[in-house]
Design a protein around this motif. Structure first.
Motif, PDB file in Angstrom:
ATOM      1  N   TYR A   1       4.295 -22.747  -6.311  1.00 11.31           N
ATOM      2  CA  TYR A   1       4.359 -21.276  -6.335  1.00 11.31           C
ATOM      3  C   TYR A   1       4.368 -20.770  -7.766  1.00 11.31           C
ATOM      4  O   TYR A   1       3.663 -19.813  -8.108  1.00 11.31           O
ATOM      5  N   GLU A   2       5.175 -21.401  -8.637  1.00 10.01           N
ATOM      6  CA  GLU A   2       5.247 -20.978 -10.030  1.00 10.01           C
ATOM      7  C   GLU A   2       3.923 -21.213 -10.746  1.00 10.01           C
ATOM      8  O   GLU A   2       3.507 -20.415 -11.593  1.00 10.01           O
ATOM      9  N   GLU A   3       3.249 -22.298 -10.401  1.00  8.33           N
ATOM     10  CA  GLU A   3       1.962 -22.604 -11.028  1.00  8.33           C
ATOM     11  C   GLU A   3       0.928 -21.528 -10.685  1.00  8.33           C
ATOM     12  O   GLU A   3       0.177 -21.079 -11.558  1.00  8.33           O
ATOM     13  N   VAL A   4       0.911 -21.099  -9.438  1.00  6.76           N
ATOM     14  CA  VAL A   4      -0.024 -20.052  -9.020  1.00  6.76           C
ATOM     15  C   VAL A   4       0.362 -18.709  -9.632  1.00  6.76           C
ATOM     16  O   VAL A   4      -0.504 -17.946 -10.085  1.00  6.76           O
ATOM     17  N   ARG A   5       1.667 -18.420  -9.666  1.00  2.00           N
ATOM     18  CA  ARG A   5       2.133 -17.173 -10.285  1.00  2.00           C
ATOM     19  C   ARG A   5       1.662 -17.091 -11.734  1.00  2.00           C
ATOM     20  O   ARG A   5       1.201 -16.049 -12.205  1.00  2.00           O
ATOM     21  N   ASP A   6       1.784 -18.201 -12.466  1.00  2.00           N
ATOM     22  CA  ASP A   6       1.372 -18.217 -13.869  1.00  2.00           C
ATOM     23  C   ASP A   6      -0.147 -18.105 -14.006  1.00  2.00           C
ATOM     24  O   ASP A   6      -0.649 -17.526 -14.967  1.00  2.00           O
ATOM     25  N   PHE A   7      -0.885 -18.640 -13.037  1.00  2.00           N
ATOM     26  CA  PHE A   7      -2.346 -18.514 -13.064  1.00  2.00           C
ATOM     27  C   PHE A   7      -2.745 -17.044 -13.051  1.00  2.00           C
ATOM     28  O   PHE A   7      -3.533 -16.589 -13.894  1.00  2.00           O
ATOM     29  N   PHE A   8      -2.203 -16.281 -12.117  1.00  2.00           N
ATOM     30  CA  PHE A   8      -2.531 -14.851 -12.047  1.00  2.00           C
ATOM     31  C   PHE A   8      -2.013 -14.111 -13.275  1.00  2.00           C
ATOM     32  O   PHE A   8      -2.675 -13.202 -13.784  1.00  2.00           O
ATOM     33  N   HIS A   9      -0.845 -14.506 -13.762  1.00  2.00           N
ATOM     34  CA  HIS A   9      -0.243 -13.832 -14.908  1.00  2.00           C
ATOM     35  C   HIS A   9      -1.125 -13.945 -16.138  1.00  2.00           C
ATOM     36  O   HIS A   9      -1.361 -12.964 -16.843  1.00  2.00           O
ATOM     37  N   PHE A  10      -1.650 -15.131 -16.403  1.00  2.00           N
ATOM     38  CA  PHE A  10      -2.382 -15.357 -17.642  1.00  2.00           C
ATOM     39  C   PHE A  10      -3.879 -15.034 -17.550  1.00  2.00           C
ATOM     40  O   PHE A  10      -4.581 -15.111 -18.549  1.00  2.00           O
ATOM     41  N   VAL A  11      -4.363 -14.671 -16.357  1.00  2.00           N
ATOM     42  CA  VAL A  11      -5.732 -14.131 -16.266  1.00  2.00           C
ATOM     43  C   VAL A  11      -5.686 -12.606 -16.178  1.00  2.00           C
ATOM     44  O   VAL A  11      -6.657 -11.970 -15.806  1.00  2.00           O
ATOM     45  N   ASP A  12      -4.525 -12.037 -16.530  1.00  2.00           N
ATOM     46  CA  ASP A  12      -4.358 -10.586 -16.578  1.00  2.00           C
ATOM     47  C   ASP A  12      -4.414  -9.958 -15.190  1.00  2.00           C
ATOM     48  O   ASP A  12      -4.710  -8.773 -15.040  1.00  2.00           O
ATOM     49  N   ASN A  13      -4.147 -10.762 -14.166  1.00  2.00           N
ATOM     50  CA  ASN A  13      -4.118 -10.274 -12.786  1.00  2.00           C
ATOM     51  C   ASN A  13      -5.441  -9.623 -12.384  1.00  2.00           C
ATOM     52  O   ASN A  13      -5.471  -8.714 -11.554  1.00  2.00           O
ATOM     53  N   TYR A  14      -6.528 -10.077 -12.985  1.00  2.00           N
ATOM     54  CA  TYR A  14      -7.852  -9.549 -12.658  1.00  2.00           C
ATOM     55  C   TYR A  14      -8.826 -10.708 -12.513  1.00  2.00           C
ATOM     56  O   TYR A  14      -8.989 -11.525 -13.425  1.00  2.00           O
ATOM     57  N   ILE A  15      -9.476 -10.807 -11.350  1.00  2.00           N
ATOM     58  CA  ILE A  15     -10.457 -11.862 -11.065  1.00  2.00           C
ATOM     59  C   ILE A  15     -11.803 -11.178 -10.886  1.00  2.00           C
ATOM     60  O   ILE A  15     -12.110 -10.632  -9.821  1.00  2.00           O
ATOM     61  N   ASN A  16     -12.630 -11.196 -11.915  1.00  2.00           N
ATOM     62  CA  ASN A  16     -13.843 -10.377 -11.922  1.00  2.00           C
ATOM     63  C   ASN A  16     -14.790 -10.710 -10.778  1.00  2.00           C
ATOM     64  O   ASN A  16     -15.275  -9.804 -10.089  1.00  2.00           O
ATOM     65  N   ASP A  17     -15.088 -11.984 -10.564  1.00  2.00           N
ATOM     66  CA  ASP A  17     -16.065 -12.351  -9.531  1.00  2.00           C
ATOM     67  C   ASP A  17     -15.635 -11.838  -8.155  1.00  2.00           C
ATOM     68  O   ASP A  17     -16.453 -11.298  -7.390  1.00  2.00           O
ATOM     69  N   ILE A  18     -14.381 -12.011  -7.833  1.00  2.00           N
ATOM     70  CA  ILE A  18     -13.891 -11.591  -6.516  1.00  2.00           C
ATOM     71  C   ILE A  18     -13.818 -10.072  -6.431  1.00  2.00           C
ATOM     72  O   ILE A  18     -14.159  -9.472  -5.394  1.00  2.00           O
ATOM     73  N   ASP A  19     -13.395  -9.432  -7.507  1.00  2.00           N
ATOM     74  CA  ASP A  19     -13.296  -7.973  -7.504  1.00  2.00           C
ATOM     75  C   ASP A  19     -14.661  -7.331  -7.307  1.00  2.00           C
ATOM     76  O   ASP A  19     -14.823  -6.394  -6.506  1.00  2.00           O
ATOM     77  N   VAL A  20     -15.661  -7.815  -8.017  1.00  2.00           N
ATOM     78  CA  VAL A  20     -17.018  -7.264  -7.905  1.00  2.00           C
ATOM     79  C   VAL A  20     -17.591  -7.546  -6.517  1.00  2.00           C
ATOM     80  O   VAL A  20     -18.245  -6.690  -5.906  1.00  2.00           O
ATOM     81  N   TRP A  21     -17.338  -8.736  -5.990  1.00  2.00           N
ATOM     82  CA  TRP A  21     -17.831  -9.124  -4.667  1.00  2.00           C
ATOM     83  C   TRP A  21     -17.262  -8.195  -3.596  1.00  2.00           C
ATOM     84  O   TRP A  21     -17.970  -7.725  -2.699  1.00  2.00           O
ATOM     85  N   ALA A  22     -15.965  -7.911  -3.703  1.00  2.00           N
ATOM     86  CA  ALA A  22     -15.319  -7.018  -2.743  1.00  2.00           C
ATOM     87  C   ALA A  22     -15.831  -5.587  -2.888  1.00  2.00           C
ATOM     88  O   ALA A  22     -16.047  -4.879  -1.888  1.00  2.00           O
ATOM     89  N   GLU A  23     -16.046  -5.151  -4.125  1.00  2.00           N
ATOM     90  CA  GLU A  23     -16.518  -3.786  -4.359  1.00  2.00           C
ATOM     91  C   GLU A  23     -17.919  -3.585  -3.779  1.00  2.00           C
ATOM     92  O   GLU A  23     -18.216  -2.531  -3.207  1.00  2.00           O
ATOM     93  N   ARG A  24     -18.767  -4.580  -3.908  1.00  2.00           N
ATOM     94  CA  ARG A  24     -20.122  -4.469  -3.351  1.00  2.00           C
ATOM     95  C   ARG A  24     -20.083  -4.299  -1.842  1.00  2.00           C
ATOM     96  O   ARG A  24     -20.818  -3.489  -1.265  1.00  2.00           O
ATOM     97  N   LEU A  25     -19.215  -5.067  -1.181  1.00  2.00           N
ATOM     98  CA  LEU A  25     -19.110  -4.943   0.270  1.00  2.00           C
ATOM     99  C   LEU A  25     -18.539  -3.578   0.644  1.00  2.00           C
ATOM    100  O   LEU A  25     -18.996  -2.943   1.589  1.00  2.00           O
ATOM    101  N   ALA A  26     -17.544  -3.111  -0.118  1.00  2.00           N
ATOM    102  CA  ALA A  26     -16.952  -1.796   0.149  1.00  2.00           C
ATOM    103  C   ALA A  26     -17.998  -0.694   0.035  1.00  2.00           C
ATOM    104  O   ALA A  26     -18.043   0.228   0.869  1.00  2.00           O
ATOM    105  N   GLN A  27     -18.845  -0.796  -0.978  1.00  2.00           N
ATOM    106  CA  GLN A  27     -19.898   0.202  -1.158  1.00  2.00           C
ATOM    107  C   GLN A  27     -20.908   0.150  -0.014  1.00  2.00           C
ATOM    108  O   GLN A  27     -21.376   1.189   0.473  1.00  2.00           O
ATOM    109  N   ALA A  28     -21.238  -1.053   0.424  1.00  2.00           N
ATOM    110  CA  ALA A  28     -22.202  -1.194   1.516  1.00  2.00           C
ATOM    111  C   ALA A  28     -21.663  -0.626   2.828  1.00  2.00           C
ATOM    112  O   ALA A  28     -22.419  -0.070   3.638  1.00  2.00           O
TER     113      ALA A  28
END
Length: 469
Positions: free
Chosen positions: A142-169
């Protein structure tokens, strides 16, 4: 706002390597000498304003992305680790810490991981046994995953863009999200949504064979919508999510699976609150949390969490901090894109307004606060209750905390009417008692590390000791 001396050698080197040019070619392109570029890349000289402008112009990136303090999280974590009495013979300067986090971030992460293992081993030594001994010195999944999100600035570009495209469609964000997602998941994936049993405590259950998605009929509407979006994440973006989790290089299968859940949740949030439309709405509504929740049919917590992920390069939102705290003071969710970083060990500062949220449910509590480093913040806190159902059903309560640096406070409706020019209006808060340097705080729970205590048996103040200046 003036920009101080910037030592961004690692960013400049990464930019040059991405453009596949030599130092001489890169230096010529931005109009400086090769020797100056070499000094910049090795953090021997700061980047001048003219060079910063040239980099932004030639490579189509914002000055904010170049000059932003993305190393603040790592710097804060490293500083906290080195404040431990274990390192009492060594007190690094701020410049030394910056050199390590900027030039050798891998070394900084390794040192933090070693310190975490030391802390866990020390804190649980009294109950140590052979069966659990090895596990105590390792970072939990759990701590390892928490730190993963923490140090990527809580932003995952590929997934965010993928979700946004579907939302727009699908038109999500412009109409009835529940109806749009329900129709899509049935049409595209053959999934039928049904109501669950009234006595079930499950929010969602999916049967892959029958392709039936069962939802708790008594869960709040934003919760049911999120569970549909989560199921869409598994079906529509499963491969992309798995690829991101695999690339993180977790040590255990358990951490990998926990990360997959986190990424599926991330996709669901990005689908319900599409990046660009949510960013524009947040600006237009001056970050009014209740209006944003009504605008997108989301909960306050979903809105606050989404605001903490608006870190897309070239289209960033206001840098905010976000946390969720339970009644015991445990921080169950946390992220900060601002300079304020949450302590990795110990409880939050008792002077922080988040603790008052449990005393005044239903209210948005505002606070002007200043940390020991002189940074000032607008802090917001409110209580939220999870769950629903029949009488006697457990409904855990949490406090949601959100805030920004005072320079961005004008973008929040909650700053209206506050006297931000009056220094006396700011409450002195810290990160946690163990690393707070304030010597006269009457709310202190434990003495600060690496500070000498003075005990005078003839005088008793608010604390049984004084902290040496």
């Amino acid at each position: 706002m003036a920009i101080g001396k910037l030592f961004i050698g690692r960013k400049v080197r990464a930019l040059r390597e991405a453009s596949r040019t030599t130092q001489a070619q890169f230096a010529e392109r931005i109009g400086i000498s090769t020797s100056y570029l070499n000094q910049i890349e090795n953090n021997q000289r700061p980047v001048s304003a003219s060079v910063l402008l040239a980099l932004a112009e030639k490579f189509q990136i914002s000055i904010g992305d170049l000059s932003s303090g993305e190393g603040d999280r790592l710097l804060s974590a490293l500083s906290e680790a080195l404040s431990d009495p274990l390192f009492e013979t060594y007190t690094p300067s701020l410049q030394e810490l910056k050199l390590v986090t900027q030039n050798a971030p891998g070394l900084a992460h390794a040192l933090i991981a070693v310190h975490q293992a030391y802390r866990r081993n020390s804190e649980q030594l009294a109950s140590f046994d052979d069966a659990r001994g090895a596990a105590l010195t390792e970072t939990t999944p759990y701590e390892e995953v928490r730190d993963f999100f923490h140090f990527v600035d809580n932003y995952i570009n590929d997934i965010d863009v993928w979700a946004e495209r579907l939302a727009q469609a699908l038109g999500i964000g412009e109409g009835d999200s529940h109806g749009l997602m329900s129709a899509y998941i049935e049409r595209q994936h053959g999934v039928r949504i049904v109501r669950g049993a009234p006595d079930s405590d499950e929010l969602r259950r999916y049967d892959p064979k029958s392709r039936i998605l069962t939802l708790n009929p008594y869960a709040p509407a934003p919760t049911r919508d999120f569970q549909i979006a989560l199921q869409i994440a598994q079906l529509h973006a499963g491969k992309e999510i798995d690829a991101v989790a695999a690339a993180a290089g977790f040590r255990t299968e358990e951490a990998y699976e926990i990360c997959r859940i986190g990424l599926q949740n991330y996709f669901a949030g990005a689908l319900l609150l599409p990046y660009q439309s949510f960013l524009v709405a947040a600006r237009d509504l001056r970050h009014d949390l209740e209006l944003l929740a009504a605008r997108f049919g989301a909960s306050l917590e979903q809105v606050c969490h989404r605001l903490s992920t608006l870190q897309r390069p070239g289209a960033k939102g206001i840098p905010i901090f976000f946390a969720r705290i339970d009644r015991a003071g445990n921080i169950t969710k946390r992220h900060s894109a601002a300079k304020l970083q949450f302590a990795r060990f110990g409880a939050a500062c008792p002077l922080w307004n988040v603790h008052q949220a449990f005393e005044t449910p239903g209210r948005m509590i505002r606070q002007l606060a200043e940390t020991p480093d002189g940074m000032r913040y607008l802090c917001l806190a409110t209580q939220v209750t999870k769950g629903s159902g029949s009488f006697g059903t457990p409904r855990p309560s949490y406090a949601i905390a959100l805030g920004c640096e005072i320079s961005d406070a004008h973008s929040f409706i909650y700053a209206d009417g506050l006297d931000m020019s009056n220094r006396a209006a700011f409450d002195p808060i810290g990160i946690s008692c163990r690393i707070c340097e304030r010597t006269k705080c009457t709310s202190r729970a434990v003495p600060p590390l690496k500070r000498k205590l003075i005990v005078d048996h003839t005088v008793r103040g608010p604390l049984p000791y004084r902290i040496a200046d």
